[in-house]
Design an enzyme around this catalytic site. Structure first.
Site, PDB file in Angstrom:
ATOM      1  N   PRO A  13       8.815   9.040  -0.407  1.00 29.52           N
ATOM      2  CG  PRO A  13       9.048   8.520   1.848  1.00 29.52           C
ATOM      3  CD  PRO A  13       8.050   9.021   0.846  1.00 29.52           C
ATOM      4  CG  ASN A  14      13.837   6.361   0.449  1.00 32.78           C
ATOM      5  OD1 ASN A  14      14.894   6.992   0.420  1.00 32.78           O
ATOM      6  ND2 ASN A  14      13.166   6.150   1.573  1.00 32.78           N
ATOM      7  NE  ARG A  21      13.748   1.896  -1.313  1.00 34.71           N
ATOM      8  CZ  ARG A  21      12.465   2.150  -1.066  1.00 34.71           C
ATOM      9  NH1 ARG A  21      11.710   2.723  -1.989  1.00 34.71           N
ATOM     10  NH2 ARG A  21      11.939   1.841   0.078  1.00 34.71           N
ATOM     11  CE1 TYR A  26       9.421  -1.459  -2.957  1.00 36.93           C
ATOM     12  CE2 TYR A  26      11.759  -1.203  -2.467  1.00 36.93           C
ATOM     13  CZ  TYR A  26      10.445  -1.262  -2.048  1.00 36.93           C
ATOM     14  OH  TYR A  26      10.138  -1.112  -0.710  1.00 36.93           O
ATOM     15  CG  ASN A  82       4.269   3.915  -3.959  1.00 40.02           C
ATOM     16  OD1 ASN A  82       4.295   3.813  -2.728  1.00 40.02           O
ATOM     17  ND2 ASN A  82       4.965   3.117  -4.754  1.00 40.02           N
ATOM     18  CB  ALA A  85       8.605   4.711   4.355  1.00 43.83           C
ATOM     19  CD  GLU A 106      -2.583   2.215   0.548  1.00 38.66           C
ATOM     20  OE1 GLU A 106      -3.759   2.305   0.994  1.00 38.66           O
ATOM     21  OE2 GLU A 106      -1.650   1.714   1.185  1.00 38.66           O
ATOM     22  CG  HIS A 108       1.911  -0.018  -1.388  1.00 40.47           C
ATOM     23  ND1 HIS A 108       2.689   0.996  -0.895  1.00 40.47           N
ATOM     24  CD2 HIS A 108       0.711   0.090  -0.790  1.00 40.47           C
ATOM     25  CE1 HIS A 108       1.985   1.683  -0.011  1.00 40.47           C
ATOM     26  NE2 HIS A 108       0.782   1.158   0.073  1.00 40.47           N
ATOM     27  NE  ARG A 115       8.934  -5.554   1.039  1.00 43.12           N
ATOM     28  CZ  ARG A 115       9.376  -4.317   0.785  1.00 43.12           C
ATOM     29  NH1 ARG A 115       8.585  -3.475   0.127  1.00 43.12           N
ATOM     30  NH2 ARG A 115      10.574  -3.929   1.171  1.00 43.12           N
TER      31      ARG A 115
HETATM   32  C1  DQA Z   1       6.337   0.691  -1.320  1.00 43.22           C
HETATM   33  C2  DQA Z   1       6.233  -0.220  -0.103  1.00 43.22           C
HETATM   34  C3  DQA Z   1       6.617   0.538   1.159  1.00 43.22           C
HETATM   35  O1  DQA Z   1       6.531  -0.330   2.293  1.00 43.22           O
HETATM   36  C4  DQA Z   1       8.048   1.033   1.057  1.00 43.22           C
HETATM   37  O2  DQA Z   1       8.384   1.809   2.191  1.00 43.22           O
HETATM   38  C5  DQA Z   1       8.324   1.762  -0.206  1.00 43.22           C
HETATM   39  C6  DQA Z   1       7.714   1.311  -1.453  1.00 43.22           C
HETATM   40  C7  DQA Z   1       6.037  -0.076  -2.636  1.00 43.22           C
HETATM   41  O3  DQA Z   1       5.790   0.586  -3.630  1.00 43.22           O
HETATM   42  O4  DQA Z   1       6.083  -1.311  -2.659  1.00 43.22           O
HETATM   43  O5  DQA Z   1       9.124   2.694  -0.233  1.00 43.22           O
HETATM   44  O6  DQA Z   1       5.360   1.719  -1.203  1.00 43.22           O
END
Ligand code: DQA
Length: 157
Positions: A13-14, A21, A26, A82, A85, A106, A108, A115
């Site tokens: 998501p997002n 964003r 990011y 990825n 959240a 995984e 990020h 964070r």
């Molecule tokens: C994320 C880190 C997550 O905590 C966050 O909710 C994201 C992006 C990252 O790529 O740094 O949406 O996965």
């Protein structure tokens, strides 16, 4: 005839909002830039890329099951995930990766451990083959390299 092997890259998501964003966290690159980076990496390894993004948890579960079946079938080597959240909340994703026996790296973009505390726990990590955190979008290419090396272990050098 050479068999085409796929690397899956799924985004949660997002991540469709990358570039606009929180660019301070990011970066300025978009999800299309991430896809281009991944495609360059997989084609360098002579592999196909299947790159997707969704804002829906159940869709990720369906896709993980599909990718697990492809790995069992021998047409894919695994997943770069990825989960955004959902990483921090989703038992369903944990169970899907475990149940599908899907080799998963995984990723990020940000260093989640530097964070907020709620980002420090991952439901994905215990079932991941490896974890790449905090290298920006380059982490996707590192994760693809890791999956490929895992699938084709190097002899001693
Ligand atoms: C994320 C880190 C997550 O905590 C966050 O909710 C994201 C992006 C990252 O790529 O740094 O949406 O996965």
């Amino acid at each position: 005839m050479r068999r085409v092997t796929t690397v899956y890259v799924f985004n949660g998501p997002n991540l469709n909002l990358l570039g606009t964003r929180r660019p301070d966290v990011y970066g300025a690159n978009t999800l299309a830039d991430v896809e281009a980076l991944c495609r360059e990496s997989t084609s360098g390894h002579g592999m196909e890329l299947d790159f997707r993004q969704t804002n829906h948890e159940g869709t990720l579960v369906d896709w993980i099951q599909e990718a697990g079946a492809a790995v069992r079938h021998g047409s894919a080597i695994g997943l770069v995930l990825n989960a955004a959240a959902y990483t921090h909340t989703s038992v369903a994703l944990h169970d899907a990766i475990e149940g599908a026996e899907l080799p998963t790296v995984e990723v990020h973009i940000s260093n989640v451990h530097a964070r907020e505390e709620f980002r420090h726990h991952s439901h994905v990590s215990p079932v991941a083959a490896g974890i790449v955190v905090g290298f920006g979008i380059d982490g996707y290419a590192l994760a693809i390299d890791g999956l490929v090396r895992r699938a084709r272990p190097l002899r001693a050098v």
